[in-house]
Design an enzyme around this catalytic site. Structure first.
Site, PDB file in Angstrom:
ATOM      1  CG  LEU A 106      -2.070  -0.975   1.193  1.00 16.55           C
ATOM      2  CD1 LEU A 106      -2.638  -0.945   2.512  1.00 16.55           C
ATOM      3  CD2 LEU A 106      -2.967  -0.639   0.100  1.00 16.55           C
ATOM      4  CG  ASP A 107       0.356   4.311  -2.824  1.00 17.73           C
ATOM      5  OD1 ASP A 107       1.165   3.319  -3.182  1.00 17.73           O
ATOM      6  OD2 ASP A 107      -0.568   4.700  -3.287  1.00 17.73           O
ATOM      7  CB  VAL A 108       4.187   6.117   2.471  1.00 20.18           C
ATOM      8  CG1 VAL A 108       4.061   7.471   1.666  1.00 20.18           C
ATOM      9  CG2 VAL A 108       4.480   6.584   3.753  1.00 20.18           C
TER      10      VAL A 108
END
Ligand code: URA
Length: 244
Positions: A106-108
């Site tokens: 998942l993106d940050v």
């Protein structure tokens, strides 16, 4: 063989990490705590780590669900010293004895459901494009989306790496959209929404194949039940047909 080496061979942890587990008093040999990593074992003993039996074949693989907070990265380590999802596992003793890897990313800035496992085959299947299981995201967006834009997103939009596959898109209200995708390109949801003129404000994953994020609190971790792990294996193998 030395106990720490035996634990490393059994896939419990690296030899150094096994020495720490032993020193912390978390390893039992025939029911008694052993704190000396140099203790010799023959392999016939009953050995437990955090109460879980090992030694009779490899440890049962485990899958954990994490509610990833924003600002935490999905990889195992970070060269910039940022917190990782593996750091979130530190409080869970059984998980400490394992080498866990995130299933996909998942993106940050994205929050929500992320799985971690020491089962490399399962992780591979769950992220392989051929078997990709559906994942559901809820995005809050800039601007108010019209129903025809949601239909366009569902049919597929052109990104710089090609047309997206058909997706399930539900407009919960004009600024909240739920998307179920069967592919996992980099920053895909953010790029899709940007492409139709509605950049993402917030993005959360609420479902991964058969699993829901449910009421798991942000930053918390739980081990999946055997039935949940089986449901994931079935989903990865395409049992029960494809769902969206
Ligand atoms: N799509 C995105 O844009 N970001 C994620 O983290 C996951 C899916």
């Amino acid at each position: 063989m030395r106990l720490a080496k035996h634990l490393a061979h059994a896939g419990v942890a690296s030899r150094r990490a096994a020495e720490v587990l032993i020193a912390e008093g978390r390893v039992l040999v025939d029911g008694a705590v052993v704190t000396d990593p140099a203790r010799d074992v023959t392999g016939t003993e009953r050995i437990q780590v955090d109460g879980e039996r090992i030694g009779s074949g490899p440890m049962v693989r485990a899958v954990y669900a994490v509610h990833k907070p924003a600002g935490v990265i999905s990889s195992v380590s970070d060269t910039h010293g940022r917190a990782t999802v593996v750091d979130l596992m530190r409080g869970t003793s059984a998980a400490q004895a394992r080498r866990l890897y995130p299933v996909g990313r998942l993106d940050v800035d994205t929050t929500g459901l992320l799985l971690l496992t020491d089962d490399g085959d399962l992780a591979h299947q769950l992220t392989h494009p051929k078997f990709e299981v559906p994942k559901t995201y809820i995005a809050t967006i800039r601007g108010r989306m019209r129903p025809e834009t949601a239909r366009r997103l569902a049919r597929g939009v052109m990104l710089d790496d090609g047309l997206t596959l058909p997706a399930e898109v539900r407009l919960k209200d004009p600024v909240t959209v739920e998307l179920t995708l069967r592919e996992g390109r980099k920053r895909q949801v953010r790029r899709m929404l940007e492409a139709v003129g509605h950049p993402v404000r917030n993005l959360r994953r609420v479902r991964f194949g058969p699993l829901e994020l449910g009421t798991l609190a942000e930053g918390r971790v739980r081990r999946l039940t055997p039935a949940e792990v089986q449901a994931l294996r079935d989903a990865a193998a395409g049992v029960g047909g494809r769902r969206t």
